[in-house]
Enzyme design. Structure first.
Site, PDB file in Angstrom:
ATOM      1  CE  LYS A  35       0.370  -1.145  -1.898  1.00 34.97           C
ATOM      2  NZ  LYS A  35       1.481  -1.750  -2.577  1.00 34.97           N
ATOM      3  NE  ARG A 130       5.228  -3.840  -8.537  1.00 35.75           N
ATOM      4  CZ  ARG A 130       4.486  -3.844  -7.403  1.00 35.75           C
ATOM      5  NH1 ARG A 130       3.177  -3.409  -7.601  1.00 35.75           N
ATOM      6  NH2 ARG A 130       4.989  -3.963  -6.175  1.00 35.75           N
TER       7      ARG A 130
HETATM    8  C1  LIG Z   1       1.435  -3.036  -1.903  1.00 35.98           C
HETATM    9  C2  LIG Z   1       2.958  -3.668  -1.525  1.00 35.98           C
HETATM   10  C3  LIG Z   1       2.915  -4.652  -0.692  1.00 35.98           C
HETATM   11  C4  LIG Z   1       1.614  -5.052   0.039  1.00 35.98           C
HETATM   12  O1  LIG Z   1       0.742  -5.863  -0.611  1.00 35.98           O
HETATM   13  P1  LIG Z   1      -0.575  -6.440   0.026  1.00 35.98           P
HETATM   14  O2  LIG Z   1      -1.000  -7.708  -1.124  1.00 35.98           O
HETATM   15  O3  LIG Z   1      -1.429  -5.564   0.289  1.00 35.98           O
HETATM   16  O4  LIG Z   1      -0.256  -7.198   1.004  1.00 35.98           O
HETATM   17  C5  LIG Z   1       3.870  -5.493  -0.609  1.00 35.98           C
HETATM   18  N1  LIG Z   1       5.278  -4.981  -1.172  1.00 35.98           N
HETATM   19  C6  LIG Z   1       5.230  -3.967  -2.005  1.00 35.98           C
HETATM   20  C7  LIG Z   1       6.379  -3.989  -3.001  1.00 35.98           C
HETATM   21  C8  LIG Z   1       3.858  -3.310  -2.490  1.00 35.98           C
HETATM   22  O5  LIG Z   1       3.943  -2.641  -3.256  1.00 35.98           O
END
Ligand SMILES: *Cc1c(COP(=O)(O)O)cnc(C)c1O
Length: 353
Positions: A35, A130
């Protein structure tokens, strides 16, 4: 080329490979999270070459982009699908992370119509508040899910440290493992995925106190650790990883000696009220053609010998101290996660690989 984000693929490969190898020791696979790269196919390729076995993104648009660029890896939508994007989710993503039965039923219907199977990972709430269903509700939810046509229940997952900064630890990770055991026993299945979390889980996994006792966790979803080489819990560098994969380059459009303090009546500025500035007499002030429309200016680290004094939509103001600069000179900044996200998604910033 003007404002640009320079991306070092070799360093991304290194970071991803090191993390994949370190986690393989514990039987943990890595889902590379795209992302922050806006679903860049070039970066996705590098993730896969480095040993990442699945790709994930919170936006179906990015997954669609990677699929259309012929990236061949299982794809997971790691944010709950929107009801308004169900067909698209089934078409482009093999699996999605879910917490609402209503949405899973819609996925089942859509998958049936196009004769596909869609995978479901159930997100469990472990305290960060969340996404996630409460642990007590997991069993009933699984009972409903496994009855649905064209749906494959893949396993459970959790996400911590994103809203409230709740850290992964022995207690919440053991709760996830125990839940996986109890669901498997109750339904006589062996779920394939127990996804422990994001980059913030690494500290717990590698800690000496954990000593490899990671229970059922067999997958992590990693974005920030690969891309920035830092532990999100304290933003300290992770040993052996590059922290300078990305550089944001801006150009100087004004360079003048000016007083360090403003004059006149002070009211609100473009982005709130500035805090008072210490009088340093005259300083060398450089104006750069980058601003809040291009990045999160608070997430930038200037090179040594420079200080960011302020920013607005289209400008960053630097104290250039002893540096002699010319109009048109470029300054390269390090980025944090927020600055990276904003630069990657800004149409004003060219991406240079
Ligand atoms: C963004 C996200 C991740 C990745 O998080 P990082 O801290 O960039 O490794 C993993 N799981 C979910 C559900 C996310 O939204």
């Amino acid at each position: 080329m003007s404002v640009r984000l320079e991306i070092n693929l070799r360093k991304i490969h290194h970071n991803a490979h090191v993390l994949v190898e370190r986690l393989a020791v514990y039987g943990i696979s890595v889902t590379g999270i795209a992302k922050a790269t806006l679903g860049s196919p070039a970066i996705a390729e590098v993730f896969l070459e480095a040993g990442v076995t699945m790709l994930g993104d919170s936006r179906i648009e990015n997954i669609e982009k990677m699929k259309k660029a012929n990236i061949s890896a299982p794809m997971s939508l790691i944010r709950s699908p929107m009801l308004s994007q169900i067909e698209r989710t089934v078409e482009f993503s093999d699996t999605s992370f879910n917490t609402e039965l209503e949405i899973i039923i819609a996925l089942s219907r859509a998958a049936k119509l196009v004769n596909r199977t869609h995978g479901i990972v159930l997100m469990v709430e472990l305290g960060d508040l969340r996404e996630g269903i409460m642990p007590d509700d997991v069993e009933d939810m699984v009972r409903s899910i496994i009855k649905l046509p064209n749906i494959e229940f893949k396993g459970i997952g959790a996400n911590l440290a994103c809203r409230n900064g709740v850290s992964p630890d022995a207690i919440n990770m053991a709760e996830l493992s125990a839940l996986a055991d109890s669901i498997d026993n109750t339904f006589g299945i062996a779920m394939s995925i127990v996804s422990g979390g994001n980059s913030s889980n690494l500290e717990w996994i590698f800690s000496e106190l954990t000593a490899g006792h990671i229970g059922r966790i067999n997958n992590l979803r990693l974005g920030e650790a690969i891309l920035l080489g830092r532990n999100p819990l304290d933003r300290e560098p992770i040993e052996g990883l590059y922290t300078d994969v990305f550089k944001l380059i801006g150009e100087i459009i004004e360079f003048k000696v000016k007083p360090s303090q403003p004059w006149g009546e002070i009211a609100h500025a473009a982005f709130g009220t500035p805090s008072p500035i210490r009088n340093q007499g005259d300083i060398s002030q450089a104006l750069l053609a980058i601003g809040e429309q291009d990045t999160d200016t608070e997430g930038l680290s200037p090179p040594p010998g420079f200080k960011v004094l302020g920013a607005s939509s289209d400008h960053i103001i630097l104290n250039a101290k002893e540096n002699h600069l010319a109009i048109g000179d470029e300054i390269a900044f390090g980025v944090n996660y927020s600055a990276l996200l904003r630069s990657m998604t800004s149409p004003f910033v060219s991406k240079v690989i």
